[in-house]
Design an enzyme around this catalytic site. Structure first.
Site, PDB file in Angstrom:
ATOM      1  N   ASP A 251       0.865  -1.179   0.000  1.00 51.33           N
ATOM      2  CA  ASP A 251       0.000   0.000   0.000  1.00 51.33           C
ATOM      3  C   ASP A 251       0.901   1.229   0.000  1.00 51.33           C
ATOM      4  O   ASP A 251       1.414   1.628   1.046  1.00 51.33           O
ATOM      5  CB  ASP A 251      -0.868  -0.041   1.273  1.00 51.33           C
ATOM      6  CG  ASP A 251      -1.756   1.187   1.403  1.00 51.33           C
ATOM      7  OD1 ASP A 251      -1.722   2.045   0.494  1.00 51.33           O
ATOM      8  OD2 ASP A 251      -2.476   1.280   2.422  1.00 51.33           O
ATOM      9  N   ASP A 402     -17.874   3.932   1.119  1.00 52.40           N
ATOM     10  CA  ASP A 402     -16.531   3.645   1.611  1.00 52.40           C
ATOM     11  C   ASP A 402     -16.596   3.328   3.114  1.00 52.40           C
ATOM     12  O   ASP A 402     -17.689   3.187   3.690  1.00 52.40           O
ATOM     13  CB  ASP A 402     -15.640   4.864   1.286  1.00 52.40           C
ATOM     14  CG  ASP A 402     -14.175   4.508   1.134  1.00 52.40           C
ATOM     15  OD1 ASP A 402     -13.693   3.673   1.916  1.00 52.40           O
ATOM     16  OD2 ASP A 402     -13.498   5.086   0.271  1.00 52.40           O
ATOM     17  N   ASP A 515     -10.635  -3.712  -0.297  1.00 50.44           N
ATOM     18  CA  ASP A 515      -9.544  -2.734  -0.340  1.00 50.44           C
ATOM     19  C   ASP A 515      -8.511  -3.130   0.716  1.00 50.44           C
ATOM     20  O   ASP A 515      -8.756  -4.026   1.536  1.00 50.44           O
ATOM     21  CB  ASP A 515     -10.173  -1.360  -0.040  1.00 50.44           C
ATOM     22  CG  ASP A 515      -9.194  -0.215  -0.128  1.00 50.44           C
ATOM     23  OD1 ASP A 515      -8.146  -0.362  -0.795  1.00 50.44           O
ATOM     24  OD2 ASP A 515      -9.484   0.842   0.478  1.00 50.44           O
ATOM     25  N   ARG A 575      -8.184  -4.136  -4.722  1.00 49.67           N
ATOM     26  CA  ARG A 575      -6.990  -3.327  -4.952  1.00 49.67           C
ATOM     27  C   ARG A 575      -5.773  -4.219  -5.131  1.00 49.67           C
ATOM     28  O   ARG A 575      -4.942  -4.001  -5.990  1.00 49.67           O
ATOM     29  CB  ARG A 575      -6.773  -2.349  -3.798  1.00 49.67           C
ATOM     30  CG  ARG A 575      -5.709  -1.312  -4.148  1.00 49.67           C
ATOM     31  CD  ARG A 575      -5.646  -0.202  -3.136  1.00 49.67           C
ATOM     32  NE  ARG A 575      -5.055  -0.647  -1.875  1.00 49.67           N
ATOM     33  CZ  ARG A 575      -4.807   0.163  -0.851  1.00 49.67           C
ATOM     34  NH1 ARG A 575      -5.109   1.456  -0.926  1.00 49.67           N
ATOM     35  NH2 ARG A 575      -4.284  -0.298   0.258  1.00 49.67           N
ATOM     36  N   ASP A 591      -4.586   4.550  -5.290  1.00 50.63           N
ATOM     37  CA  ASP A 591      -4.646   5.964  -4.918  1.00 50.63           C
ATOM     38  C   ASP A 591      -3.815   6.845  -5.844  1.00 50.63           C
ATOM     39  O   ASP A 591      -2.726   7.293  -5.491  1.00 50.63           O
ATOM     40  CB  ASP A 591      -4.184   6.130  -3.469  1.00 50.63           C
ATOM     41  CG  ASP A 591      -5.097   5.359  -2.525  1.00 50.63           C
ATOM     42  OD1 ASP A 591      -6.193   4.959  -2.955  1.00 50.63           O
ATOM     43  OD2 ASP A 591      -4.704   5.151  -1.364  1.00 50.63           O
ATOM     44  N   HIS A 649     -13.925   8.466  -8.120  1.00 51.29           N
ATOM     45  CA  HIS A 649     -13.674   8.240  -6.697  1.00 51.29           C
ATOM     46  C   HIS A 649     -12.753   9.337  -6.170  1.00 51.29           C
ATOM     47  O   HIS A 649     -11.922   9.857  -6.907  1.00 51.29           O
ATOM     48  CB  HIS A 649     -13.040   6.861  -6.476  1.00 51.29           C
ATOM     49  CG  HIS A 649     -12.789   6.538  -5.033  1.00 51.29           C
ATOM     50  ND1 HIS A 649     -13.722   6.789  -4.054  1.00 51.29           N
ATOM     51  CD2 HIS A 649     -11.722   5.975  -4.409  1.00 51.29           C
ATOM     52  CE1 HIS A 649     -13.232   6.392  -2.883  1.00 51.29           C
ATOM     53  NE2 HIS A 649     -12.020   5.901  -3.067  1.00 51.29           N
TER      54      HIS A 649
HETATM   55  C1  NOJ Z   1      -7.617   3.228   0.232  1.00 53.32           C
HETATM   56  C2  NOJ Z   1      -8.259   3.072  -1.110  1.00 53.32           C
HETATM   57  O1  NOJ Z   1      -7.288   2.972  -2.118  1.00 53.32           O
HETATM   58  C3  NOJ Z   1      -9.210   4.215  -1.334  1.00 53.32           C
HETATM   59  O2  NOJ Z   1      -9.818   4.072  -2.596  1.00 53.32           O
HETATM   60  C4  NOJ Z   1     -10.245   4.251  -0.248  1.00 53.32           C
HETATM   61  O3  NOJ Z   1     -11.098   5.345  -0.435  1.00 53.32           O
HETATM   62  C5  NOJ Z   1      -9.557   4.377   1.111  1.00 53.32           C
HETATM   63  N1  NOJ Z   1      -8.634   3.293   1.275  1.00 53.32           N
HETATM   64  C6  NOJ Z   1     -10.544   4.375   2.262  1.00 53.32           C
HETATM   65  O4  NOJ Z   1     -11.230   3.186   2.291  1.00 53.32           O
END
Ligand code: NOJ
Length: 917
Positions: A251, A402, A515, A575, A591, A649
């Site tokens: 991450d 989310d 995620d 992810r 992200d 998003h």
């Molecule tokens: C990380 C994710 O990549 C993102 O898309 C999400 O909004 C945040 N975590 C919060 O869940």
């Protein structure tokens, strides 16, 4: 108590902001990863490895076995298994014979045991074995030194260990504590072999070194692709002056672009393409990996004479041909390499997906437009957003929630103060034909009052620390634990959390987003699990790390499937991913940021995923971090409307950015882009079906359709949707012209808006304004569309179809249409689908069924036929379908050579012929 909660929130906040400002120093370089350091510097003049040909055993026809010896370490004995596989593919496994610890072999990735084909040994002497198999494949295994050469159509394409980098670290006893090596071998005690510290994190390495390095070289190739996930170029860059490309699911917040750092997912699969062949190499290994890439020249003089003539082209005056050399290094596991000999791009897609599976046709609504944000605050907010789409007449299929929708990041629960009636909220969306997707992360909040945690804890379901206790780390909910999906019982139990009984408040209208499943552990080394945590079967995270996310999303898929008794196609977005993830999940690039450079890098990132089997992919529209200005946002919508997974998003700290918040003009432009997506859904859906059947992803590099056009090999500013559309997204702020290369000699391209023609093999300067999305239909293709406006895709499944027939230079074209109910498995179980082929030839357009068993009841009909590039106004247009004949109205535009036939009328289910005279 309240003060305590405040303290916890403060700690969490500090922790989160620490994570969000994370910099490169928190992630290892190759130099900081002991095994990479060792393998990268391994450069012997000659390889110490030799194949003992006298040991050869034929296990079955198609499976040969040899001993592989290290001449410098006679006690290390390896076994080499060579399997000739169907689809022009070869598998080579190298493992230790009688190791002191069993080495991990990856599970759950291959769809089944690969099918062997018989091998014809065409030569065997005391130093070489040559075999031919399947259609065009040939190998030569050289014994002294160990080396493997591969040919397709007798063209020399790949070579293994020709640079002597094969280096297999066998398991060994730990040196005695006085420092004397157990094997009396000084190199068994190199730095980092038995423990390693990065920042404050200590890796205990209880089993010592176990890495494997090998070189795989692509002869007469200049471009290699794949090995996602990296925010980098599509044609992989030389790593001469950088770190190797890293494969380790991590991450990485606010990732940088144009560098080889690891990201959320890993596919250890590389392709090479030139004008003669497309080939691939896949190393099935789930440990941390690093790959060096180098563009070299190979002096063909040095090669033994039997192969010098086999490059497909001549070497230059210095006897050189280009070569991409690659050096692969993995921390543990075995060598399990698959070599795909193509030779065409479509063969390669088939060969890889025959092993790891293809993406099944997704539910129709999931390839439409998705509206997401971290977070829609409450039920009123969701309703407001839904109403916004209604009010501004913008189609949308899904609204997402989310992490804030849960009760304190306890997944499978709701924050009941904000979402008191989640079922009603989902039912209300369903009235509009829309779905909801909620997030479900793998960290389980440590809280005895939380049922999921308490159950899992009492059953001993969590991943273990090296001392056997439950591993505990930090993530969104604070102190958390992680389920050990490697245990089939735990996997099953997790999938059952998605039943309607267990996931209260979920309805058939709700689907899932997984995620943080690398997994992300805020206080772990490199923000993930320590390498020495232990999974089911005693395997260390070191051995299996890159599989963790995939197991979570596969279990989620099984849960959603089960909840509908196997009837409804699940949708999951993940992810983290690995080879095989495509069978159950869509993937997004995590992200990204609201920057033009991120809009641009999305194309090479998505192409890298596409060619390595992950075809249902997208990037956050608008960019996740920061606020896009209106121009960037509009351009992002225009680009993503032509990418497989299309979702807006945004980060919790960003300003709201629903499509109507940027003024009327921008709302119109965004609406236009989304409407365009909806109009092409029949085409997308047909392409997704083709992916299920043939493994060909919907988003393609230009070379996949124009394999001999050398100008396309590095292209990453444009791409194709199927074989029909060339897309050149505008990815710069202030430009009024783009330079578009049209591939293919003798190919003609038509602007999809104006039908202006462009010649293949030429670059054209195209004027652009904010209305423009430079997109061109390829002459020779027929694309189905739906032009009626609907608020959601599922409301259109019986709507009429428009066919756009773009003629090639011979005035011919062909295309397909696939239709079904858009959501169930009836297309597989009851043949409830329609699959038609359209051909235009000799002034006739015909529709025939591609599958006589196919039946899907629909009253959809052909509403309009647009034939572009037609040279003259026909005097008569006639359509025959069964015993019915009709003379539909037509009009012809001289300048643009467009013939429009209005309401030709046949049902899409019938055979018909349209004749122009
Ligand atoms: C990380 C994710 O990549 C993102 O898309 C999400 O909004 C945040 N975590 C919060 O869940």
């Amino acid at each position: 108590m309240i003060r305590f909660i405040h303290l916890i929130s403060l700690i969490l906040l500090l922790n989160i902001s620490f994570i969000e400002n994370v910099d490169r120093n928190n992630f290892k370089t190759c130099e900081q990863s002991a095994f990479c350091r060792r393998q990268r510097k391994y450069k012997p003049d000659t390889t110490p490895y030799e194949v003992d040909l006298s040991s050869m055993k034929t296990i079955t026809n198609g499976h040969l076995q040899f001993s592989l010896l290290n001449t410098l370490k006679s006690h290390v004995k390896l076994q080499l298994d060579l399997y000739t596989l169907q689809h022009n593919s070869l598998r080579v496994k190298i493992n230790e014979i009688n190791p002191i610890r069993k080495r991990y072999e990856v599970e759950r990735v291959l769809v089944s045991e690969p099918k062997l084909v018989s091998v014809n040994i065409t030569k065997s002497d005391n130093n070489q074995i040559e075999g031919r198999f399947d259609k065009t494949a040939r190998f030569i295994l050289n014994a002294k030194p160990f080396r493997l050469d591969l040919f397709t159509n007798d063209i020399f394409v790949m070579s293994v260990n020709s640079k002597n980098m094969f280096n297999f670290e066998h398991y060994r006893k730990k040196p005695a504590s006085d420092g004397a090596p157990a094997d009396n071998n000084a190199e068994d005690n190199e730095d980092g072999m038995w423990e390693e510290t990065f920042k404050s994190h200590h890796d205990s390495k209880p089993h010592g070194p176990s890495s494997i390095g090998i070189d795989v070289n692509f002869l007469n190739f200049e471009n290699v692709y794949g090995i996602p996930e990296h925010a980098d170029a599509f044609s992989l860059r030389s790593t001469h002056d950088t770190d190797p490309y890293r494969l380790f699911n991590l991450d990485i917040f606010e990732y940088d672009i144009k560098n080889p750092m690891a990201l959320y997912g890993a596919i250890p699969y590389m392709l090479a393409h030139n004008e003669h062949a497309t080939v691939g190499f896949f190393w099935l290994n789930a440990a941390e990996g690093w790959i060096d890439v180098s563009n070299d020249k190979l002096n063909t003089k040095n090669l033994f004479s039997t192969i010098t003539s086999f490059f497909g082209t001549k070497s230059n005056e210095n006897n050189e041909v280009p070569e991409v050399t690659t050096h692969w290094m993995f921390e543990s596991g075995i060598f399990d390499g698959f070599f795909f000999m193509g030779p065409t791009p479509n063969d390669i897609f088939k060969q890889y997906t025959a092993l790891t599976g293809a993406t099944p046709t997704p539910p129709l609504w999931s390839i439409a437009y998705h509206q997401c944000r971290w977070n829609y605050n409450d039920e009123d907010d969701v309703r407001g957003v839904n109403n916004g789409f209604e009010q501004h007449q913008i189609p949308v299929d899904v609204i997402w929630l989310d992490i804030e929708h849960t009760n304190g990041k306890r997944y499978f629960t709701w924050d009941t103060s904000k979402f008191p009636n989640p079922e009603k909220m989902q039912d209300d969306l369903a009235v509009y034909g829309r779905k909801m997707i909620t997030i479900s992360d793998p960290h389980i909040k440590k809280d005895d009052g939380y049922q999921v945690y308490a159950d899992a804890k009492s059953r001993g379901y969590f991943v273990k620390s090296k001392d056997g206790s439950d591993y505990e780390g930090w993530c969104w909910p604070g102190s958390s634990m992680w389920l050990d999906y490697f245990n089939p019982e735990i996997y099953k139990w997790y999938s059952q959390r998605y039943s309607y009984d267990n996931y209260k408040g979920s309805t058939p209208n709700l689907f899932i987003w997984n995620d943080m499943n690398e997994p992300s552990v805020f206080n772990g080394p490199e923000v993930t699990f320590p390498k020495d945590v232990v999974h089911y079967g005693g395997w260390e995270n070191r051995d299996v790390h890159n599989l963790y996310g995939m197991l979570q999303h596969m279990a989620t898929f099984d849960g959603l499937l089960e909840r509908s008794n196997g009837n409804i196609r699940p949708f999951i977005l993940t992810r983290s991913f690995f080879a095989g993830s495509q069978r159950t999940s869509a993937v997004w690039t995590g992200d990204n940021a609201a920057q033009w450079s991120h809009l641009k890098i999305a194309v090479p990132m998505l192409l890298s995923l596409s060619v390595t089997g992950i075809g249902f992919i997208g990037a956050d529209v608008g960019g996740f971090f920061f606020n896009p200005d209106a121009k960037l946002l509009v351009r992002w919508y225009q680009a993503a409307a032509f990418q497989p997974f299309f979702r807006e998003h945004a980060h919790i700290d960003t300003a709201r950015r629903e499509p109507w918040l940027f003024g009327d003009d921008n709302t119109r432009l965004i609406r236009q882009a989304i409407e365009q997506r909806y109009s092409y859904l029949p085409f997308w859906y047909t392409l997704f079906y083709r992916q299920e059947k043939h493994g060909v992803p919907p988003m393609l590099p230009l070379w996949a359709n124009f394999p001999r056009d050398t100008n396309t090999f590095k292209t990453e500013d444009s791409y194709m949707v199927g074989n029909g559309l060339l897309v050149y997204p505008v990815t710069e702020a202030d430009i009024n012209q783009v330079s578009v290369y049209f591939p293919g000699q003798n190919t003609v391209w038509y602007d999809i808006r104006t039908f202006t023609q462009h010649n293949g093999s030429e670059t054209a300067l195209i004027n652009v304004d904010m209305e423009s999305i430079p997109i061109y239909q390829c002459g020779g293709t027929i694309i189905p569309q739906r032009l009626r406006k609907r608020r959601a895709s599922m409301l259109a499944i019986h709507d009429p179809i428009t066919l756009v027939v773009a003629l090639d230079r011979n005035h011919e074209a062909e295309g397909e249409l696939y239709l079904d109910d858009g959501q169930t498995y009836d297309y597989r179980q009851k043949h409830a689908f329609i699959h038609r082929r359209f051909t235009f030839k000799n002034n006739e357009l015909k529709s025939i069924s591609l599958d006589s068993s196919a039946k899907f009841e629909t009253d959809a009909w052909i509403e309009r036929i647009v034939i572009v590039g037609y040279p003259k106004n026909p005097s008569r247009v006639e359509i025959n379908s069964g015993d019915k004949q009709a003379i539909p109205i037509h009009s012809y535009q001289d300048g643009s050579q467009v013939l429009i036939i209005r309401r030709p009328g046949p049902a899409v289910t019938t055979d018909w012929t349209l004749t122009l005279s």
